[in-house]
Design a protein around this motif. Structure first.
Motif, PDB file in Angstrom:
ATOM      1  N   ASN A 140       0.842  -1.195   0.000  1.00 20.74           N
ATOM      2  CA  ASN A 140       0.000   0.000   0.000  1.00 20.74           C
ATOM      3  C   ASN A 140       0.882   1.252   0.000  1.00 20.74           C
ATOM      4  OD1 ASN A 140      -2.171  -1.733   0.234  1.00 20.74           O
ATOM      5  ND2 ASN A 140      -2.395  -1.440   2.428  1.00 20.74           N
ATOM      6  N   PRO A 141       0.536   2.273  -0.794  1.00 19.49           N
ATOM      7  CA  PRO A 141      -0.547   2.330  -1.780  1.00 19.49           C
ATOM      8  C   PRO A 141      -0.052   2.114  -3.213  1.00 19.49           C
ATOM      9  CG  PRO A 141       0.206   4.532  -1.331  1.00 19.49           C
ATOM     10  CD  PRO A 141       1.137   3.603  -0.580  1.00 19.49           C
ATOM     11  N   GLY A 160      -3.689   1.201  -7.567  1.00 17.38           N
ATOM     12  CA  GLY A 160      -2.658   1.844  -6.767  1.00 17.38           C
ATOM     13  C   GLY A 160      -1.844   2.819  -7.601  1.00 17.38           C
ATOM     14  N   PHE A 161      -0.846   3.397  -6.932  1.00 15.47           N
ATOM     15  CA  PHE A 161      -0.011   4.412  -7.579  1.00 15.47           C
ATOM     16  C   PHE A 161       0.752   3.824  -8.762  1.00 15.47           C
ATOM     17  CE2 PHE A 161       4.153   6.424  -8.005  1.00 15.47           C
ATOM     18  CZ  PHE A 161       3.797   7.743  -8.170  1.00 15.47           C
ATOM     19  N   TYR A 443       2.059   7.879   4.466  1.00 13.31           N
ATOM     20  CA  TYR A 443       0.807   7.220   4.091  1.00 13.31           C
ATOM     21  C   TYR A 443       0.098   6.638   5.317  1.00 13.31           C
ATOM     22  CZ  TYR A 443      -2.332   3.780   1.993  1.00 13.31           C
ATOM     23  OH  TYR A 443      -3.429   3.031   1.664  1.00 13.31           O
ATOM     24  N   TRP A 497      -3.378   9.083  -4.003  1.00 12.73           N
ATOM     25  CA  TRP A 497      -3.289   7.867  -3.209  1.00 12.73           C
ATOM     26  C   TRP A 497      -2.760   8.100  -1.809  1.00 12.73           C
ATOM     27  CZ3 TRP A 497      -5.801   3.823  -4.807  1.00 12.73           C
ATOM     28  CH2 TRP A 497      -6.051   3.659  -6.165  1.00 12.73           C
TER      29      TRP A 497
END
Length: 667
Positions: A140-141, A160-161, A443, A497
């Motif tokens: 993640n992410p 996702g990114f 994040y 994200w």
């Protein structure tokens, strides 16, 4: 210059080049010896390295080596006067799927010459409609499974990114891709036998064409694979949990002072009340005659500082509200002034500390930097096993980082974790600090308010797209990444994200409103005080009802009389007033006189005015229509008779009663 396509081919090619150079060198020496042997006979005899003697033909052989010109395996062989190879050229080859092809050549005198046909074509044409195998890892992410991934297939299962960045790159370079998760679930570290694990190992083995993930660019990885230009810059940071002193409670407003200070304040209040009571009793200037009594007719003196008033007066000063009780003597004023000065300092200090305690949540973090973390052993710390952060500490020559690596390597049980999620869970559930990239730190802090970053970054590095060594697509991906950075597409994807968490930004230091969890206790105190006041009023009413036989109002009519007073309306008192039984003359002479305000006047003989008031009260009781209360002593002052409509004129006694009572009442 012969670039190899893979490690085995490169080793083989380098080994072949070395053999060719060795062959040409021996061939040149043999040719020189043959020319020397034609001109003179060469004699060979053993020589010692420690001897001063030299071989007599050595200088002649060096001269013949400088004159050698031949064509060998590595091209034209020729030497200059200094013995260096000259007049040679190199072929520049490019490794393709079909093998090597020459794209240019380099000559010692002419320089570099490249094939113009390669650079005249569009750079993205070589990837047009090409399907690339992309190896990656769930993180993640960067790459995540969709909530309905079981119902989807192929690349549609992921988000996702990195997935969005791959879509942007595919649109620019016009290629297709297939996402493949790495088998062992790690990024890649070298093993003891020289092989690599994770995504790096799959690129070396040519199982994948690209590695798109949070793959850190390091010198050790750069030796075995190629990286594109970094698409994200970051550094190693420390993730730790937020330590709060304690959660705010309903009685947080008591926190500005310690329990000892509150206890001493209570003792000071009791001491001031007792001193005020004693001083008021000692000084003669606090004794005075009550207002309802006429001067000269009543020798009763009262003191406003009773025990109850002595306890109430300091409370009014402490609450900054005051009271109707005003000190008259110099001694009582001295006590009051000292108490007011004491309460001024106490209230000011409490107000200042209350704002700090209720509006600022102070974090209790035992570490503030990486040096603090390295200098202690109470808090465990570690990083992902097999990641770039682990390699950073392992290869670092900085003393602090070396000490941290020795601790992490020797700590049992192991402080290394297999994934970021495992590290986050260990931070939240134990006394553990997690060393990870700053992007991941940011994040997870956005999504869990119990996490915080300690200190700054330990280093600076970047994420790049991994490719096999000598990949023909490296330049194309470099240009595509630069184009995304110039268009701010990578920054937009990062905000998409990374932001959106439930925790506020740490830079927002604006004051926040207080909630019920901070000051709810004062509402509890207020409600309890109201309940106690109602309970005390009921006790007072029941007490007065029990002793109503001694008053002029019957026990069955006390409630009615109180309601009339409460509503301030005129009510008929007929049947509510009960006359007292006649007192014998001799008993009346020995007793004191009871005034209408409930006070007692001493004296041997009864006051004629008191006798007249008692007689008039008994006469007028039959026609009483209104009850008056003295505004000074808050007691029943007397009864006034008013003639009903159509009744005969008031008697002379009634007029005298009206005149007497009106003259003694204040305006």
């Amino acid at each position: 210059m012969i670039p190899a396509g893979q490690w085995e081919e490169e080793s083989q090619a380098l080994g072949g080049l070395s053999s060719a150079l060795l062959f040409d060198a021996v061939y040149a020496v043999v040719s020189a010896v043959q020319e020397l042997n034609r001109s003179q006979e060469i004699g060979v005899k053993p020589l010692s390295c420690g001897s001063a003697q030299i071989w007599q033909h050595g200088t002649s052989l060096m001269n013949y080596l400088r004159m050698v010109e031949l064509e060998g395996l590595t091209g034209h062989i020729e030497f200059n006067s200094k013995g260096q190879r000259s007049n040679y050229a190199l072929k520049i080859l490019q490794h393709t799927h079909s093998g090597f092809r020459q794209i240019g050549h380099w000559h010692v005198s002419e320089g570099l010459s490249m094939d113009n046909r390669i650079f005249s074509s569009n750079i993205s044409d070589s990837l047009f409609n090409t399907t690339l195998i992309v190896t990656t890892i769930l993180e993640n992410p960067y790459l995540m499974l969709k909530w309905n991934h079981q119902e989807l297939e192929g690349n549609d299962r992921y988000e996702g990114f990195c997935v969005d960045m791959l879509k942007e790159l595919a649109e620019i370079l016009r290629f297709n891709y297939k996402i493949h998760l790495v088998g062992d679930g790690v990024y890649g570290v070298p093993e003891a036998n020289g092989t690599w694990t994770g995504m790096v190992g799959e690129l070396i083995a040519r199982k994948a064409d690209l590695a798109v993930a949070g793959l850190t660019i390091t010198a050790e990885r750069e030796k075995v694979i190629d990286f594109s230009k970094p698409f994200m810059t970051l550094g190693i940071s420390i993730l730790y949990r937020v330590h709060m002193g304690r959660k705010p409670g309903y009685f947080s407003f008591l926190d500005p002072f310690s329990p000892g200070v509150w206890l001493f304040m209570l003792l000071a209040y009791l001491a001031v009340s007792c001193v005020l009571f004693l001083v008021a009793r000692l000084t003669p200037y606090e004794w005075y005659s009550p207002h309802p009594c006429s001067q000269g007719r009543c020798n009763l003196l009262i003191n406003q500082y009773s025990l109850g008033n002595s306890l109430w007066f300091p409370v009014g000063g402490f609450m900054q509200q005051g009271s109707t009780i005003a000190p008259q003597a110099l001694s009582t004023r001295c006590v009051s002034g000292v108490w007011w000065a004491f309460t001024l300092i106490i209230i000011s200090s409490y107000t200042a500390n209350l704002a700090a305690f209720l509006t600022v949540q102070r974090m209790d973090v035992p570490i503030e930097s990486v040096d603090d973390l390295a200098d202690q052993t109470t808090i465990e710390y570690g990083t992902i096993h097999g990641g770039s952060s682990m390699t950073f500490f392992q290869n670092s020559r900085y003393q602090t980082y070396q000490r941290m690596w020795n601790y992490m390597y020797s700590k049992q049980p192991s402080v290394f974790v297999k994934s970021t999620e495992e590290g986050i869970a260990r931070v939240l559930n134990s006394n553990y600090a997690f060393l990870l990239e700053s992007t991941m730190n940011e994040y997870y802090r956005q999504r869990n308010c119990n996490l915080t970053q300690v200190g700054g970054l330990l280093d600076t590095k970047g994420y790049g797209i991994g490719m096999p060594v000598g990949s023909v697509f490296r330049d194309e991906f470099d240009l595509a990444i630069l184009q995304l950075q110039e268009n701010n597409r990578l920054e937009i994807l990062k905000r998409k994200w990374w932001e959106g968490g439930k925790c506020p930004k740490e830079e927002d230091h604006r004051a926040k409103g207080l909630g019920m969890e901070n000051i709810g206790g004062i509402f509890v105190v207020l409600i309890c005080g109201l309940i106690v006041a109602i309970f005390m009023a009921m006790l007072e009413f029941l007490w007065s009802l029990r002793h109503s036989e001694q008053s002029e109002v019957g026990p069955d009519n006390v409630l009615k009389v109180y309601l009339c007073l409460l509503l301030r309306v005129e009510c008929s008192a007929r049947g509510m007033i009960r006359t007292r039984p006649a007192i014998p003359e001799e008993r009346r002479a020995r007793s004191t006189t009871t005034l209408s305000n409930g006070k007692l006047c001493s004296g041997g003989e009864p006051d004629p005015l008191a006798q007249r008031l008692a007689q008039e009260a008994a006469l007028v009781a039959r026609g009483c229509t209104h009850i008056r209360v003295c505004p000074e002593c808050r007691r029943f002052q007397g009864l006034r008779a008013r003639p009903a409509p159509g009744s005969p004129a008031q008697s002379e006694e009634s007029l005298e009663w009206e005149k007497t009572t009106n003259s003694s009442e204040p305006e």
